[in-house]
Design an enzyme around this catalytic site. Structure first.
Site: not given
Length: 586
Positions: A319-321
């Site tokens: 998720y994301c980074v």
């Protein structure tokens, strides 16, 4: 005390100003109109080219035309306020202005004074933002930074943010005899004391009590992460387990909010053996932690699960980074000829090519990077700084909305689980954070084969053949869909791209039972996001069922939910109940 017979303060029995005061304020307004006309008429009459003496160097430029338009519009607005009977009718409002929640009270339109304030603000705001676009000879990246700064200034100067120019605040102040301002001052001083803006009611939520409640056990703890294994609720489960890597800039329980919103609980109910990595909030002991350490931690978690359950591979979510890092992990495994350890990779709003990474790129100037270093003397960045940064990205909703409601109106905070999570900050290792902003956001090295390395292995995303499910949010302002799409040009394996309605959080946390939003798929394939959208099929509701069907397509073999599939029953004993210790550490 003023003399009640004084000409400047005398009032009749109705409280209305007397004739002398009305004449005075009429003169003030007339003089203001004259001053504006004297300033604006000269600009409106400026010729298309500079005069021979060069006294008008901007003549004929887009900026001058923009300035001329502003004065024309401003004088027309002033004329309608001073003499509405003789003035031309007001032009229709834009859809955005008409739906602006800051000005939803009837007084903003029904009261001539507040209507003029609102229209003046919208006029100034519109021309300020258009003025940035009219600048010539300015590099596009610098113009983006100017737009961002101008929008921040525009949001801050809204009349809704000030007590004397907000009719709701004026009415509330009169009604409560100023108690709302005292209550608001108490709220503001409390926020100053804790160094963070409050978004939701204090004490309404607590992890383990009414958040992060999915049953499970911590089965591993390292200096960087805890590994949580969740208790199965079905008699049989997919043979290939799932490990989720959440972003370490936030708490993992965004995927395990209330039971009704929990992606983890839902995945367990679908018959998946689910593991979650819970990252440690950084402290001084993590001053030397860099990106390589997070990649190594992902590999370690994958190997730990494979060994615990005696399986050849695992499904992964980043998720994301953590999705960006998962891409690097896949490239590392490919370089080591160990790609088979990962059966599939799912990316929630994750970027690998940062050329169009959105407004966060405005925070990677040399000055801002130097400031981050100065704010991290102990080797870690206080999470409140990151929270303030993300609030600035949506200042109207996440800053000024609360200034008005909780500081000026003195309203009580509303319990909201998502905003509680948003304010539950984590600290970041400063060395990692600076390199991440520099190497990825500023220099965009990850998409350049061999430009970055981990553990001595050069990374090349084009060597990744792992089946991938890539989810993007249509309204995502942190990882824009255009930016997320770029992953499709790099990975070489089978890939499914899904565009979800809403943004970075609500676009992901959208349980099927809620019946909200929609998602788009394109079975024919596309060369660009525009082509994808043009040929896409829209499906109402959550994209989660689409994902689980895709996951079953990677292999549907099942095993009994017993032995090591039960947390703490295998080679790794329980170290405590979920959600663990790291999620609670400040």
């Amino acid at each position: 005390m003023a003399d009640p017979n004084d000409d400047q303060t005398a009032r009749d029995t109705t409280g209305a100003p007397d004739l002398a005061e009305l004449q005075h304020w009429t003169w003030v307004m007339g003089r203001a109109q004259q001053m504006m006309m004297e300033q604006g008429i000269g600009l409106m009459q400026a010729g298309p080219a500079a005069d021979a003496a060069g006294s008008n160097p901007f003549a004929g430029s887009a900026l001058l035309r923009q300035t001329q338009d502003f004065w024309k519009d401003n004088l027309a607005l002033w004329q309608r306020f001073v003499d509405p009977a003789a003035a031309a009718p007001a032009p229709p409002e834009s859809e955005g202005d008409a739906r602006d929640k800051r000005f939803k009270a009837a007084a903003w339109r029904d009261d001539p004074w507040f209507d003029w304030i609102r229209r003046s603000y919208n006029l100034i705001a519109d021309h300020m933002l258009r003025g940035v676009d009219a600048l010539e000879g300015v590099p596009e990246q610098q113009k983006d930074q100017l737009r961002f700064a101008a929008r921040g200034l525009v949001d801050a100067m809204s009349p809704s943010n000030f007590p004397m120019t907000n009719p709701d605040v004026v009415e509330k102040t009169i009604e409560t005899r100023g108690q709302n301002l005292l209550d608001g001052l108490r709220n503001m001083l409390a926020d100053i004391g804790k160094g963070q803006l409050t978004h939701t009611a204090e004490g309404a939520f607590e992890v383990g009590r009414n958040l992060a409640m999915t049953p499970g056990k911590v089965v591993k703890r390292t200096p960087l992460y805890e590994l949580i294994q969740y208790t199965p609720t079905t008699e049989r489960v997919l043979a290939t387990p799932l490990v989720i890597f959440p972003p370490w800039i936030n708490r993992f329980y965004i995927l395990d909010l209330t039971p009704e919103k929990s992606f983890i609980r839902w995945a367990v109910e679908q018959g998946i053996t689910v593991f979650m990595v819970s990252w440690k909030s950084a402290d001084a002991s993590m001053k030397d932690v860099v990106w390589d350490d997070y990649v190594a931690a992902q590999v370690d978690a994958i190997d730990t699960i494979r060994d615990l359950l005696d399986v050849p591979s695992v499904h992964t979510i980043g998720y994301c980074v953590a999705g960006t890092t998962l891409a690097a992990t896949l490239a590392l495994l490919a370089a080591r000829d160990e790609a088979a350890k990962v059966a599939s990779a799912t990316f929630f709003t994750a970027q690998v090519d940062f050329a169009e990474a959105g407004e966060l790129r405005n925070f990677v100037t040399d000055e801002q990077l130097a400031l981050i270093g100065a704010l991290s003397p102990q080797g870690f960045l206080d999470g409140r700084y990151m929270a303030a940064t993300f609030n600035l990205l949506r200042g109207r909703d996440l800053i000024w909305n609360y200034v008005t409601n909780n500081y000026l109106l003195g309203a009580d905070y509303t319990p909201f689980d998502l905003l509680h999570w948003n304010g539950d900050t984590t600290n970041l290792p400063s060395k990692w954070h600076l390199s991440y902003l520099t190497d990825l956001y500023r220099d965009n090295l990850l998409v350049q084969p061999g430009a970055m390395s981990v553990a001595g292995e050069a990374l090349d995303l084009t060597r990744v053949h792992t089946p991938a499910y890539v989810q993007a949010g249509r309204e995502d302002h942190i990882a824009p869909a255009d930016s997320v799409w770029k992953i499709t040009h790099l990975f070489q394996g089978p890939l499914r791209f899904v565009l979800a309605g809403s943004g970075h959080i609500a676009g992901v946390v959208n349980p099927p039972a809620a019946g909200k939003y929609q998602y788009w798929t394109n079975e024919a394939g596309a060369r660009s996001l525009e082509d994808f959208i043009a040929g896409a099929t829209e499906t109402k509701g959550s994209w989660w069922p689409d994902w689980i069907a895709w996951l079953h397509g990677r292999g549907s073999n099942e095993v009994a939910a017993q032995g090591a599939r039960l947390p703490g029953e295998g080679r790794l004993p329980s170290l405590g109940d979920a959600p663990g210790d790291y999620v609670r550490a400040k």
